[in-house]
Structure formats: C-alpha cells, structure tokens
Design a protein around this motif. Structure first.
Motif, PDB file in Angstrom:
ATOM      1  N   LYS A  78       0.829  -1.212   0.000  1.00  0.00           N
ATOM      2  CA  LYS A  78       0.000   0.000   0.000  1.00  0.00           C
ATOM      3  C   LYS A  78       0.859   1.256   0.000  1.00  0.00           C
ATOM      4  CE  LYS A  78      -4.210  -1.897   2.020  1.00  0.00           C
ATOM      5  NZ  LYS A  78      -5.234  -1.798   3.084  1.00  0.00           N
ATOM      6  N   ALA A  79       1.967   1.221   0.726  1.00  0.00           N
ATOM      7  CA  ALA A  79       2.866   2.373   0.740  1.00  0.00           C
ATOM      8  C   ALA A  79       3.419   2.644  -0.644  1.00  0.00           C
ATOM      9  CB  ALA A  79       4.003   2.136   1.737  1.00  0.00           C
ATOM     10  N   ALA A  80       3.839   1.590  -1.328  1.00  0.00           N
ATOM     11  CA  ALA A  80       4.381   1.745  -2.682  1.00  0.00           C
ATOM     12  C   ALA A  80       3.309   2.241  -3.653  1.00  0.00           C
ATOM     13  CB  ALA A  80       4.956   0.417  -3.162  1.00  0.00           C
ATOM     14  N   LYS A  81       2.093   1.759  -3.484  1.00  0.00           N
ATOM     15  CA  LYS A  81       1.000   2.181  -4.379  1.00  0.00           C
ATOM     16  C   LYS A  81       0.728   3.671  -4.242  1.00  0.00           C
ATOM     17  CE  LYS A  81      -3.805   1.120  -5.551  1.00  0.00           C
ATOM     18  NZ  LYS A  81      -4.997   0.266  -5.238  1.00  0.00           N
ATOM     19  N   GLU A  82       0.745   4.186  -3.006  1.00  0.00           N
ATOM     20  CA  GLU A  82       0.529   5.614  -2.810  1.00  0.00           C
ATOM     21  C   GLU A  82       1.662   6.426  -3.430  1.00  0.00           C
ATOM     22  OE1 GLU A  82      -2.340   7.308  -1.031  1.00  0.00           O
ATOM     23  OE2 GLU A  82      -2.796   5.456  -2.106  1.00  0.00           O
ATOM     24  N   ALA A  83       2.888   5.970  -3.241  1.00  0.00           N
ATOM     25  CA  ALA A  83       4.034   6.687  -3.803  1.00  0.00           C
ATOM     26  C   ALA A  83       4.005   6.710  -5.324  1.00  0.00           C
ATOM     27  CB  ALA A  83       5.330   6.056  -3.316  1.00  0.00           C
ATOM     28  N   SER A  84       3.476   5.643  -5.918  1.00  0.00           N
ATOM     29  CA  SER A  84       3.435   5.571  -7.384  1.00  0.00           C
ATOM     30  C   SER A  84       2.522   6.622  -7.991  1.00  0.00           C
ATOM     31  CB  SER A  84       2.994   4.173  -7.824  1.00  0.00           C
ATOM     32  OG  SER A  84       1.636   3.938  -7.504  1.00  0.00           O
ATOM     33  N   LYS A  85       1.641   7.224  -7.179  1.00  0.00           N
ATOM     34  CA  LYS A  85       0.779   8.295  -7.669  1.00  0.00           C
ATOM     35  C   LYS A  85       1.534   9.615  -7.790  1.00  0.00           C
ATOM     36  CE  LYS A  85      -3.222   6.143  -5.401  1.00  0.00           C
ATOM     37  NZ  LYS A  85      -4.224   6.264  -4.306  1.00  0.00           N
ATOM     38  N   LEU A  86       2.735   9.665  -7.203  1.00  0.00           N
ATOM     39  CA  LEU A  86       3.504  10.904  -7.174  1.00  0.00           C
ATOM     40  C   LEU A  86       4.832  10.803  -7.913  1.00  0.00           C
ATOM     41  CD1 LEU A  86       2.768  11.620  -3.436  1.00  0.00           C
ATOM     42  CD2 LEU A  86       2.023  13.066  -5.320  1.00  0.00           C
TER      43      LEU A  86
END
Length: 356
Positions: free
Chosen positions: A103-111
């Motif tokens: 989930k942390a990586a998924k959020e970062a991938s939005k930025l």
C-alpha cells in the motif's frame, strides 16, 4: 482474566489505563477533563514537551532530527513520505514485504516512479528478501520493519547508500535501534506507543522542505516541525496516553530492557510452536517477528476447536488475519510472560486432549 494478543489497537499497562482514566475525569487538578482542556494550554504544552523528550531519550534521537506527533496513521504517511521526499519526476525504491508495504508503494506511485527492488509475495510474504540492489538515483529507500499480518521482521537496517525511510508501526520501542541510520521513521502509535489516533514521525531536519513540490501545509513535515506538532488541533488524548506509556517504559529501564523481555516472550512461544505436534509456524525461522507470531495447525480442521479452547481460557485476539489464516499472537511490550505461558498451556492441553 483476559490475555490480549490482539494486533491493534494495542494492549497497554494497567497503571497507564488507571492514570489515563483518572485524567478523563479530571486532569492535573485543573477541574477539567483531559478531553476538554485546550491544546494551547500550558498544561497540554507540557504534555507534548514531555512526550517528545521521552521519545528522544528512549530512542536516543539525535539533535538534528525533528520529532512530530501527527494524525492519519501510517496510511497517511504512505502519501506524506513521497509528497515530502520525492521530487517531481523522481524515483523511489520500495521493498515489498506485505500488505502495508504494498500500500505504501501504491501511494508513492501516484507521485512518481516506484521501483520494487524485491518482493516476498511469491511465498505469501513468509520471508524477508535478502539479496537485492537499490538504485543509487532513487530519492529514498522505503521498507516496513515488521509485518503484522505475516509475522516477519527486519532486524538490521539495509545498507543501501541513499536516504532510508522505515514504517516501524508495529515494532517501534520494542527493540534498540540506531535512529541516526535512518532519515525518516514513522509509526502509528497503536501497537507499542499508545492508543490509536496519533502517529509518530522522526525526520532528519535536512530533509524538511526539500522535495521541491508545492504541497498543502497540512501534509508538509516542515510546517508541522515549525509549529511544534501544533499546526492543527492535535490528538490530545492519544498524545497524553502515549506520554504515560513512554513514562512506564522509561521506569522499566527503557528499550534495552523491554527488548530482552520481548526476546524471552517470543522465544517461549516459538519453542512451543516448534515442539507441539499439532502446530507449525508460517514465517521463515530467520525472519520470525518478535511482535506478531503467526502459526497454523497441521490439520486446519482442528483450528476452530482450538479457538474455542482459547476463548475458554481467556485468550483474546489470536485468530490469524484472513489472508493467512491460522493464528496470530501479537506480543507487544505490555503483554506479560504470564499471558505467553497461558497460551503455551492451552496449546499443550489441546495436544494432550487430541493426541491419544
């Protein structure tokens, strides 16, 4: 008597509950409840000052780091980390060791671009990847130190040569760490620090305001650091109870003392899991968590009967996460060895009644 093995919100010491409950009625002879005092009052300012001082003392936080008390849990940090550390068009490196790391990586991938340097998803996250390389041009490397669902833990900080960010939500204050080896540490309080509602962030000051992004102030670590964690109304009660719990930890002798207790508790339960003919651990032995001990039965059809026995013996919260099944015993700081022994006794009793 109840033995609380729940994964969170956490078990807390009885003396912390007692003092916190009194403060709900009246806080420090103010005639007011802790729930109604102003967060701008000198009484609460003293709470924040003491809470920060305890964090710094217990973890030996260097002077050039800011200690922040924020909200939104680790889930908000999944977004705040890249907002503050990942430049426009930049790249971040993530180690995938479970649901929260994913989930942390998924959020970062939005930025920005996220590179997953290694993953243990091939074996349902039952181990910590060891041999991987991290791109030197990444803005930071992120890993989750303890995986509550799968029962694995990273005991040594990876040596990667770029800024290191770690989600320590479920093992912060459970063992000695060298904060100077990290550039940013974040942790939801509700495992070992205090009740849900406050999130601890420890960040190296040189990272503040360096992403080059224009971000809302509420998501800007620099804004919170300048305001002393008072940029917006803080979670007063959660910070207060966390302060009480950190006082308790200091009085016990600090993190080094609780680490030895945690080693004994985990070893006692793992030895029974490995000895008992009806149970088996799920995580690789080299990567077994001290905080979240996961195990299953050799015969899954017997699990319901063991859960019923556990309920009769006052063992609460041992049912495993739905993605893993079986059982999970969360062995946080305030859980006593007597609770571990109660679980071990139940496992032995179940074996004696089943294997005849």
């Amino acid at each position: 008597m109840k033995h609380n093995f729940g994964a969170g919100p956490c078990i807390l010491p009885k003396e912390v509950f007692q003092e916190a409950s009194q403060a709900v009625i009246e806080f420090n002879n103010t005639g007011l409840s802790i729930l109604e005092i102003s967060h701008r009052s000198k009484e609460f300012e003293q709470v924040v000052v003491e809470a920060e001082a305890l964090v710094r003392e217990l973890l030996n936080v260097p002077a050039d780091y800011s200690v922040l008390f924020l909200q939104g849990g680790a889930s908000q940090q999944f977004a705040m980390v890249p907002m503050n550390l990942l430049p426009e068009g930049g790249k971040a490196a993530y180690l995938d060791t479970g649901v929260w790391a994913t989930k942390a990586a998924k959020e970062a991938s939005k930025l920005g671009h996220v590179e997953i340097v290694a993953s243990s998803s091939d074996k349902n996250y039952t181990y910590i990847p060891k041999d991987y390389s991290v791109p030197s041009d990444a803005a930071y490397f992120h890993f989750t130190s303890n995986n509550t669902i799968y029962g694995t833990e990273v005991f040594e900080r990876p040596n990667v040569g770029i800024p290191v960010v770690s989600d320590m939500s479920s093992d912060i204050f459970s063992r000695v760490i060298d904060v100077s080896e990290y550039d940013l540490i974040y942790a939801g309080a509700q495992k070992n620090m205090g009740p849900a509602g406050v999130t601890l962030v420890i960040i190296k000051n040189e990272l503040l305001g360096k992403s080059g992004r224009t971000i809302p102030a509420i998501f800007d670590y620099q804004a919170h650091a300048k305001a002393g964690s008072m940029y917006n109304t803080p979670p007063v009660y959660s910070i207060y109870v966390s302060m009480l719990n950190l006082r308790w930890l200091k009085a016990k002798g600090g993190v080094s003392v609780i680490e030895q207790e945690n080693i004994v508790k985990a070893r006692t339960l793992y030895e029974e899991i490995d000895r008992n003919t009806l149970f088996k651990g799920t995580a690789d032995k080299d990567d077994r968590s001290r905080m979240n001990i996961t195990f299953v039965m050799e015969n899954p059809e017997q699990e319901a009967a063991f859960l019923e026995l556990a309920k009769e013996r006052g063992l609460v919260g041992i049912k495993g996460h739905r993605s893993v099944g079986g059982f999970r015993a969360s062995v946080y700081n305030a859980l006593t060895i007597s609770s571990i022994n109660a679980l071990v006794d139940a496992m032995r009793e179940f074996e004696e009644n089943t294997v005849k």
